[in-house]
Design a protein around this motif. Structure first.
Motif, PDB file in Angstrom:
ATOM      1  N   ARG A  83       0.839  -1.197   0.000  1.00 63.58           N
ATOM      2  CA  ARG A  83       0.000   0.000   0.000  1.00 63.58           C
ATOM      3  C   ARG A  83       0.875   1.248   0.000  1.00 63.58           C
ATOM      4  O   ARG A  83       2.009   1.236   0.491  1.00 63.58           O
ATOM      5  CB  ARG A  83      -0.968  -0.010   1.180  1.00 63.58           C
ATOM      6  N   ARG A  84       0.314   2.301  -0.593  1.00 60.35           N
ATOM      7  CA  ARG A  84       0.984   3.605  -0.576  1.00 60.35           C
ATOM      8  C   ARG A  84       0.292   4.411   0.496  1.00 60.35           C
ATOM      9  O   ARG A  84      -0.938   4.587   0.451  1.00 60.35           O
ATOM     10  CB  ARG A  84       0.843   4.274  -1.955  1.00 60.35           C
ATOM     11  N   GLU A  85       1.051   4.880   1.466  1.00 58.08           N
ATOM     12  CA  GLU A  85       0.446   5.537   2.615  1.00 58.08           C
ATOM     13  C   GLU A  85       1.390   6.615   3.142  1.00 58.08           C
ATOM     14  O   GLU A  85       2.585   6.346   3.310  1.00 58.08           O
ATOM     15  CB  GLU A  85       0.210   4.474   3.707  1.00 58.08           C
ATOM     16  N   ASP A  86       0.856   7.792   3.384  1.00 57.11           N
ATOM     17  CA  ASP A  86       1.646   8.903   3.941  1.00 57.11           C
ATOM     18  C   ASP A  86       2.916   9.167   3.127  1.00 57.11           C
ATOM     19  O   ASP A  86       3.990   9.400   3.694  1.00 57.11           O
ATOM     20  CB  ASP A  86       2.038   8.603   5.404  1.00 57.11           C
ATOM     21  N   GLY A  87       2.797   9.067   1.807  1.00 60.49           N
ATOM     22  CA  GLY A  87       3.950   9.332   0.948  1.00 60.49           C
ATOM     23  C   GLY A  87       4.999   8.237   0.977  1.00 60.49           C
ATOM     24  O   GLY A  87       6.138   8.443   0.545  1.00 60.49           O
TER      25      GLY A  87
END
Lengths: 138, 128
Positions: free
Chosen positions: A124-128
């Motif tokens: 997942r892509r999360e908070d950059g």
């Protein structure tokens, strides 16, 4: 039983063998089979090499976080980096295993090893950040 | 008795790669020991290509001392195998440790190049 250890490395290739030594120590301490940890180290090496080589086109100093969580029958590996968004799970490994020496190419083997040697993968892509979670059954 | 072409008396760092080689009867045996990864592969690439050019395209890679290989290491072996082939020879492998052997199998390099149990068996393959 659950044991967790987190390692922070700089975005330099030279950090990878040093991390491998620490992971070997973690494995020896918790009686993880050397053949399994060899594969874990190989897949981590391939993924970190990708991140360090291609994830930071602007260069600069970055930290990559690698967490090992040992549960009863499996090892969970989480890699968090703030490089360019990249989901290695989506990359179909284009590996021609039957090619002759003349036709064979090596590109894609690292991703192929991940698909082949790990039992589960989640991205997942999360908070950059890219957050990749791998599971290796022990 | 095999004689190493280069010797290094310093203690070998296990994160480094030590490369020994010898050429006997037109067969070049190269023994990389240690880690063949993204860091050591560049030097290994330069050395192996230079050794093939200077000696023979008939090449045996003795992997007994190799305790780690990544795709970057496989890339160098493939480059060397192509160089060997274009020079009219063959490159084959031998004596791989179990974990390295598994990487060679999964990557398809084992069936492509052959992994022999002993240096002698590998040498006789590239000679014929």
């Amino acid at each position: 039983m659950s044991v967790t250890e987190t390692f922070l490395i700089a975005n330099r290739l030279e950090e990878i063998p040093l991390l491998a030594e620490k992971i070997d120590t973690f494995a020896a301490l918790h009686d993880i089979e050397p053949a399994k940890i060899f594969q874990v180290n190989l897949v981590i090496d391939e993924l970190l090499t990708n991140v360090i080589s291609y994830g930071y086109p602007q260069h600069g100093d970055h930290q990559i976080e690698i967490t090992l969580a040992l549960q009863e029958e499996q090892l969970e590996i989480t890699i968090v980096d703030d490089g360019q968004a990249f989901n290695p799970i989506e990359q179909a490994p284009e590996v021609n295993l039957d090619a002759s020496v003349e036709e064979r190419r090596v590109g894609g083997l690292g991703i192929y090893f991940m698909h082949n040697m790990m039992d589960a993968m989640a991205y997942r892509r999360e908070d950059g950040c890219n957050k990749l979670q791998l599971t290796k059954k022990l | 008795m095999r004689k190493a072409a280069s010797t290094n008396n310093e203690k070998v760092d296990k994160n480094m790669l030590e490369i020994k080689s010898e050429c006997t009867d037109n067969v070049l045996v190269i023994a990389p020991a240690g880690r063949l990864d993204g860091i050591t592969s560049r030097e290994f690439s330069e050395k192996i290509i230079a050794l093939i050019e200077a000696n023979s395209p008939r090449v045996v890679l003795d992997l007994a001392g190799l305790n780690y290989i990544s795709s970057e290491g496989l890339r160098v072996i493939l480059t060397a195998a192509k160089k060997s082939k274009s020079g009219g020879g063959t490159l084959t492998l031998c004596a791989a440790q179990p974990s390295v052997h598994e990487v060679l199998t999964i990557s398809g390099f084992a069936p492509m190049l052959g992994v022999h149990a002993t240096v002698e068996a590998a040498v006789s393959t590239v000679r014929n």
